[in-house]
Design a protein around this motif. Structure first.
Motif, PDB file in Angstrom:
ATOM      1  N   ARG A  66       0.825  -1.211   0.000  1.00  0.00           N
ATOM      2  CA  ARG A  66       0.000   0.000   0.000  1.00  0.00           C
ATOM      3  C   ARG A  66       0.860   1.261   0.000  1.00  0.00           C
ATOM      4  NH1 ARG A  66      -4.087  -0.983   4.811  1.00  0.00           N
ATOM      5  NH2 ARG A  66      -2.238  -1.854   5.767  1.00  0.00           N
ATOM      6  N   ASP A  67       2.051   1.152  -0.525  1.00  0.00           N
ATOM      7  CA  ASP A  67       2.978   2.281  -0.525  1.00  0.00           C
ATOM      8  C   ASP A  67       2.699   3.278  -1.656  1.00  0.00           C
ATOM      9  OD1 ASP A  67       4.832   1.287   1.650  1.00  0.00           O
ATOM     10  OD2 ASP A  67       4.949  -0.375   0.226  1.00  0.00           O
ATOM     11  N   ASP A  68       1.741   2.952  -2.530  1.00  0.00           N
ATOM     12  CA  ASP A  68       1.431   3.824  -3.657  1.00  0.00           C
ATOM     13  C   ASP A  68       0.919   5.188  -3.220  1.00  0.00           C
ATOM     14  OD1 ASP A  68      -0.721   2.053  -2.848  1.00  0.00           O
ATOM     15  OD2 ASP A  68      -1.911   2.903  -4.481  1.00  0.00           O
ATOM     16  N   THR A  69       0.221   5.257  -2.104  1.00  0.00           N
ATOM     17  CA  THR A  69      -0.282   6.545  -1.611  1.00  0.00           C
ATOM     18  C   THR A  69       0.879   7.468  -1.276  1.00  0.00           C
ATOM     19  OG1 THR A  69      -2.204   5.426  -0.696  1.00  0.00           O
ATOM     20  CG2 THR A  69      -1.766   7.632   0.111  1.00  0.00           C
ATOM     21  N   VAL A  70       1.885   6.924  -0.614  1.00  0.00           N
ATOM     22  CA  VAL A  70       3.057   7.720  -0.221  1.00  0.00           C
ATOM     23  C   VAL A  70       3.858   8.140  -1.453  1.00  0.00           C
ATOM     24  CG1 VAL A  70       5.255   7.693   1.035  1.00  0.00           C
ATOM     25  CG2 VAL A  70       3.208   6.687   2.065  1.00  0.00           C
ATOM     26  N   SER A  71       4.151   7.201  -2.347  1.00  0.00           N
ATOM     27  CA  SER A  71       4.974   7.552  -3.515  1.00  0.00           C
ATOM     28  C   SER A  71       4.270   8.575  -4.402  1.00  0.00           C
ATOM     29  CB  SER A  71       5.358   6.304  -4.314  1.00  0.00           C
ATOM     30  OG  SER A  71       4.236   5.687  -4.902  1.00  0.00           O
ATOM     31  N   ALA A  72       2.971   8.435  -4.600  1.00  0.00           N
ATOM     32  CA  ALA A  72       2.225   9.381  -5.440  1.00  0.00           C
ATOM     33  C   ALA A  72       2.158  10.759  -4.796  1.00  0.00           C
ATOM     34  CB  ALA A  72       0.827   8.844  -5.723  1.00  0.00           C
ATOM     35  N   TYR A  73       1.951  10.792  -3.473  1.00  0.00           N
ATOM     36  CA  TYR A  73       1.894  12.075  -2.765  1.00  0.00           C
ATOM     37  C   TYR A  73       3.221  12.825  -2.903  1.00  0.00           C
ATOM     38  CZ  TYR A  73       1.577  15.553   0.914  1.00  0.00           C
ATOM     39  OH  TYR A  73       1.596  16.740   1.592  1.00  0.00           O
ATOM     40  N   PHE A  74       4.331  12.148  -2.594  1.00  0.00           N
ATOM     41  CA  PHE A  74       5.647  12.777  -2.710  1.00  0.00           C
ATOM     42  C   PHE A  74       5.890  13.257  -4.138  1.00  0.00           C
ATOM     43  CE2 PHE A  74       6.763  11.222   1.435  1.00  0.00           C
ATOM     44  CZ  PHE A  74       7.957  11.806   1.811  1.00  0.00           C
ATOM     45  N   ALA A  75       5.622  12.402  -5.115  1.00  0.00           N
ATOM     46  CA  ALA A  75       5.914  12.749  -6.511  1.00  0.00           C
ATOM     47  C   ALA A  75       5.135  13.983  -6.952  1.00  0.00           C
ATOM     48  CB  ALA A  75       5.609  11.562  -7.425  1.00  0.00           C
ATOM     49  N   LYS A  76       3.835  13.993  -6.699  1.00  0.00           N
ATOM     50  CA  LYS A  76       3.012  15.123  -7.144  1.00  0.00           C
ATOM     51  C   LYS A  76       3.378  16.406  -6.413  1.00  0.00           C
ATOM     52  CE  LYS A  76      -1.546  16.459  -8.523  1.00  0.00           C
ATOM     53  NZ  LYS A  76      -2.745  15.897  -9.094  1.00  0.00           N
ATOM     54  N   LYS A  77       3.532  16.322  -5.106  1.00  0.00           N
ATOM     55  CA  LYS A  77       3.853  17.508  -4.306  1.00  0.00           C
ATOM     56  C   LYS A  77       5.189  18.123  -4.732  1.00  0.00           C
ATOM     57  CE  LYS A  77       3.694  20.108  -0.464  1.00  0.00           C
ATOM     58  NZ  LYS A  77       2.780  21.236  -0.393  1.00  0.00           N
ATOM     59  N   ILE A  78       6.199  17.294  -4.854  1.00  0.00           N
ATOM     60  CA  ILE A  78       7.524  17.814  -5.210  1.00  0.00           C
ATOM     61  C   ILE A  78       7.537  18.329  -6.646  1.00  0.00           C
ATOM     62  CG2 ILE A  78       9.967  17.228  -5.486  1.00  0.00           C
ATOM     63  CD1 ILE A  78       9.514  15.199  -3.142  1.00  0.00           C
ATOM     64  N   SER A  79       6.884  17.631  -7.560  1.00  0.00           N
ATOM     65  CA  SER A  79       6.830  18.072  -8.955  1.00  0.00           C
ATOM     66  C   SER A  79       6.166  19.439  -9.072  1.00  0.00           C
ATOM     67  CB  SER A  79       6.085  17.040  -9.805  1.00  0.00           C
ATOM     68  OG  SER A  79       6.041  17.447 -11.147  1.00  0.00           O
ATOM     69  N   ARG A  80       5.049  19.617  -8.392  1.00  0.00           N
ATOM     70  CA  ARG A  80       4.344  20.911  -8.442  1.00  0.00           C
ATOM     71  C   ARG A  80       5.186  22.022  -7.816  1.00  0.00           C
ATOM     72  NH1 ARG A  80      -1.187  21.583  -6.298  1.00  0.00           N
ATOM     73  NH2 ARG A  80      -1.056  23.437  -7.572  1.00  0.00           N
ATOM     74  N   GLU A  81       5.791  21.723  -6.688  1.00  0.00           N
ATOM     75  CA  GLU A  81       6.564  22.745  -5.982  1.00  0.00           C
ATOM     76  C   GLU A  81       7.857  23.117  -6.707  1.00  0.00           C
ATOM     77  OE1 GLU A  81       5.827  24.469  -3.196  1.00  0.00           O
ATOM     78  OE2 GLU A  81       3.937  23.447  -2.775  1.00  0.00           O
ATOM     79  N   MET A  82       8.517  22.107  -7.279  1.00  0.00           N
ATOM     80  CA  MET A  82       9.822  22.332  -7.905  1.00  0.00           C
ATOM     81  C   MET A  82       9.740  22.494  -9.419  1.00  0.00           C
ATOM     82  SD  MET A  82      11.460  22.517  -5.148  1.00  0.00           S
ATOM     83  CE  MET A  82      13.064  22.815  -5.887  1.00  0.00           C
ATOM     84  N   LYS A  83       8.547  22.269  -9.973  1.00  0.00           N
ATOM     85  CA  LYS A  83       8.296  22.458 -11.406  1.00  0.00           C
ATOM     86  C   LYS A  83       9.234  21.633 -12.284  1.00  0.00           C
ATOM     87  CE  LYS A  83       6.345  27.058 -10.603  1.00  0.00           C
ATOM     88  NZ  LYS A  83       5.262  26.509  -9.889  1.00  0.00           N
ATOM     89  N   CYS A  84       9.281  20.324 -11.976  1.00  0.00           N
ATOM     90  CA  CYS A  84      10.134  19.419 -12.737  1.00  0.00           C
ATOM     91  C   CYS A  84       9.570  18.001 -12.672  1.00  0.00           C
ATOM     92  CB  CYS A  84      11.559  19.445 -12.200  1.00  0.00           C
ATOM     93  SG  CYS A  84      11.735  18.810 -10.512  1.00  0.00           S
ATOM     94  N   THR A  85      10.213  17.088 -13.387  1.00  0.00           N
ATOM     95  CA  THR A  85       9.843  15.676 -13.334  1.00  0.00           C
ATOM     96  C   THR A  85      10.469  15.049 -12.089  1.00  0.00           C
ATOM     97  OG1 THR A  85       9.674  15.565 -15.727  1.00  0.00           O
ATOM     98  CG2 THR A  85       9.976  13.475 -14.568  1.00  0.00           C
ATOM     99  N   VAL A  86       9.676  14.211 -11.399  1.00  0.00           N
ATOM    100  CA  VAL A  86      10.124  13.612 -10.143  1.00  0.00           C
ATOM    101  C   VAL A  86       9.784  12.130 -10.140  1.00  0.00           C
ATOM    102  CG1 VAL A  86       9.830  13.626  -7.629  1.00  0.00           C
ATOM    103  CG2 VAL A  86       9.729  15.781  -8.897  1.00  0.00           C
ATOM    104  N   SER A  87      10.754  11.288  -9.745  1.00  0.00           N
ATOM    105  CA  SER A  87      10.461   9.866  -9.530  1.00  0.00           C
ATOM    106  C   SER A  87      10.635   9.567  -8.043  1.00  0.00           C
ATOM    107  CB  SER A  87      11.372   8.969 -10.363  1.00  0.00           C
ATOM    108  OG  SER A  87      12.689   9.015  -9.893  1.00  0.00           O
ATOM    109  N   VAL A  88       9.720   8.736  -7.524  1.00  0.00           N
ATOM    110  CA  VAL A  88       9.747   8.402  -6.101  1.00  0.00           C
ATOM    111  C   VAL A  88       9.564   6.906  -5.926  1.00  0.00           C
ATOM    112  CG1 VAL A  88       8.636   8.727  -3.851  1.00  0.00           C
ATOM    113  CG2 VAL A  88       8.750  10.639  -5.474  1.00  0.00           C
ATOM    114  N   SER A  89      10.451   6.309  -5.139  1.00  0.00           N
ATOM    115  CA  SER A  89      10.323   4.929  -4.704  1.00  0.00           C
ATOM    116  C   SER A  89      10.003   4.966  -3.217  1.00  0.00           C
ATOM    117  CB  SER A  89      11.640   4.191  -4.932  1.00  0.00           C
ATOM    118  OG  SER A  89      11.624   2.954  -4.288  1.00  0.00           O
TER     119      SER A  89
END
Length: 126
Positions: A66-89
């Motif tokens: 059930r780690d998809d909630t965490v990885s998706a949250y980090f990826a979207k939040k950081i991408s929006r804030e930093m305005k770039c592509t982000v990968s999260v494991s």
């Protein structure tokens, strides 16, 4: 070109969530772990969309995790804030976690992500 690794964490009692991040060119790579067993439970990639000031996220989750909630949250939040592509494991594991522990780990994950965004905006590693 790789950057230095940025390290942040959030803790409550004996629970801990940690994140490590680095720049890969203009993009950001993040690893999130916590609990008693760090692992790869889900991987998300977020692509920033400047015309909408948003990010599109795609996620792959390991069966029965059930780690998809965490990885998706980090990826979207950081991408929006930093305005770039982000990968999260992400992989956070606590044996037989109660609902209270799951909620606490969720809050710690959000806190950890906020700390990471602050560090990234400040320009780098501690």
């Amino acid at each position: 070109m790789y950057s230095d690794i940025i390290k942040v964490s959030a803790a409550q009692g004996n629970m801990l969530v940690e994140a490590r991040a680095y720049y890969l060119g203009d993009d950001i790579v993040v690893s999130v772990g916590g609990g008693s067993h760090y692992h790869i439970g889900a991987v998300s990639i977020a692509v920033y969309e400047p015309e909408r000031d948003s990010a599109t996220v795609s996620t792959l989750c390991v069966y029965s995790h059930r780690d998809d909630t965490v990885s998706a949250y980090f990826a979207k939040k950081i991408s929006r804030e930093m305005k770039c592509t982000v990968s999260v494991s992400a992989g956070i594991h606590v044996d037989n976690a109660s609902e209270i522990q799951i909620e606490a780990l969720s809050k710690l994950s959000c806190e950890c992500c906020e700390k990471l965004v602050c560090q990234l905006k400040a320009g780098g590693a501690l």
